[in-house]
Design a protein around this motif. Sequence first.
Motif, PDB file in Angstrom:
ATOM      1  N   VAL A  43     -18.948   8.779   1.689  1.00  0.00           N
ATOM      2  CA  VAL A  43     -17.972   9.015   0.623  1.00  0.00           C
ATOM      3  C   VAL A  43     -18.431   8.245  -0.607  1.00  0.00           C
ATOM      4  N   TYR A  44     -18.325   8.882  -1.767  1.00  0.00           N
ATOM      5  CA  TYR A  44     -18.770   8.282  -3.021  1.00  0.00           C
ATOM      6  C   TYR A  44     -17.624   8.372  -4.019  1.00  0.00           C
ATOM      7  N   TYR A  88      -8.260  13.723  -5.782  1.00  0.00           N
ATOM      8  CA  TYR A  88      -8.347  13.036  -4.491  1.00  0.00           C
ATOM      9  C   TYR A  88      -7.330  13.553  -3.468  1.00  0.00           C
ATOM     10  N   GLU A  89      -6.572  14.581  -3.833  1.00  0.00           N
ATOM     11  CA  GLU A  89      -5.598  15.131  -2.878  1.00  0.00           C
ATOM     12  C   GLU A  89      -6.305  15.705  -1.653  1.00  0.00           C
ATOM     13  N   PHE A  90      -7.376  16.453  -1.882  1.00  0.00           N
ATOM     14  CA  PHE A  90      -8.154  16.971  -0.758  1.00  0.00           C
ATOM     15  C   PHE A  90      -8.671  15.822   0.092  1.00  0.00           C
ATOM     16  N   LEU A 122      -9.493  12.641   4.999  1.00  0.00           N
ATOM     17  CA  LEU A 122      -9.622  11.378   5.717  1.00  0.00           C
ATOM     18  C   LEU A 122      -8.675  11.323   6.915  1.00  0.00           C
ATOM     19  N   LYS A 123      -7.500  11.896   6.770  1.00  0.00           N
ATOM     20  CA  LYS A 123      -6.576  11.949   7.905  1.00  0.00           C
ATOM     21  C   LYS A 123      -7.152  12.791   9.042  1.00  0.00           C
ATOM     22  N   GLN A 124      -7.852  13.863   8.682  1.00  0.00           N
ATOM     23  CA  GLN A 124      -8.429  14.752   9.690  1.00  0.00           C
ATOM     24  C   GLN A 124      -9.753  14.235  10.243  1.00  0.00           C
ATOM     25  N   ALA A 175      -0.769  -0.083   5.991  1.00  0.00           N
ATOM     26  CA  ALA A 175      -1.994  -0.612   6.590  1.00  0.00           C
ATOM     27  C   ALA A 175      -3.104   0.392   6.375  1.00  0.00           C
ATOM     28  N   TRP A 176      -4.311  -0.074   6.109  1.00  0.00           N
ATOM     29  CA  TRP A 176      -5.457   0.828   5.980  1.00  0.00           C
ATOM     30  C   TRP A 176      -5.748   1.465   7.341  1.00  0.00           C
ATOM     31  N   PRO A 177      -6.300   2.666   7.375  1.00  0.00           N
ATOM     32  CA  PRO A 177      -6.367   3.434   8.627  1.00  0.00           C
ATOM     33  C   PRO A 177      -7.327   2.880   9.676  1.00  0.00           C
TER      34      PRO A 177
END
Length: 285
Positions: A8-9, A37-39, A44-46, A140-142
């Motif tokens: 990721v950049y 950044y919506e996509f 990131l969730k997926q 919390a970060w994932p």
Amino acid sequence: MARISASVYTSHVPAIGAAFDHGKTGEPYWQKVFAGYEFSKQWLKQHKPDVIFLVFNDHATAFSLEMIPTFAIGTAAEYAVADEGWGPRPVPKVTGHPELASHIAQSVIQQDFDLTIVNKMDVDHGLTVPLSLMCGQTDAWPCPVIPFAVNVVQYPVPSGKRCFMLGQAIRKAVESYDAPLNVQIWGTGGMSHQLQGPRAGLINAEWDNRFLDRLIAEPAALAELPHIDYVREAGSEGIELVMWLIARGAMADVAGGPPPSVAHRFYHVPASNTAVGHLILENPA
């Protein structure tokens, strides 16, 4: 074994963090930035990793001009959010992964790269803004994050070629870790911008987009670009883009594997006095 599944950049503009923290993401000026950044937040969730290896530069919070490591890897269990002069950002603390970080340090140093090992440091907007852009508001970060700080503030700074080679060493280190971890590597900073002098406010959209093209298609050739080209074409702070080459050097195709797929690409100007670039590359499964 562990593997790097994606890179990721993204830019890490401090004003983006301020807009995020003060509820301005929906304002006309900022809405277009955050829409890009919506996509990525859904992606990131997926594609949630087990660990994020995040390449960033410190902005005189963890390291002053009294001590300037060229490459520094965080091996702590957690990292506090830095106070950059107006209080820490209201975001979660960062949990580290000491075991993987220590393994990477051991492996990379044995591959002849000198790293500074950091067992305690606060992390500034260079690290927290990318996390906010990719994760949104959260308690919390994932996943755990390994901070990797690169000196792009005080000359001499590392070359793009050196950074690209370092990314290759990091990939080897990750793949030799004896646990089935899904690791993402993030390169942050940039794109074109200059914060001082007669060219303050410089943005070179044509050069930025060409950089993105080459980062995808010809990273080894891009890594040969000399420092003076970054400074002339992308401004004094455009040199931050060498950190993207660390992430790109860690992708499978650089070691003879298949090319990555482009999951997302985004570019927007302006955001504060900076061009915002963003890219997600996926390694084939």
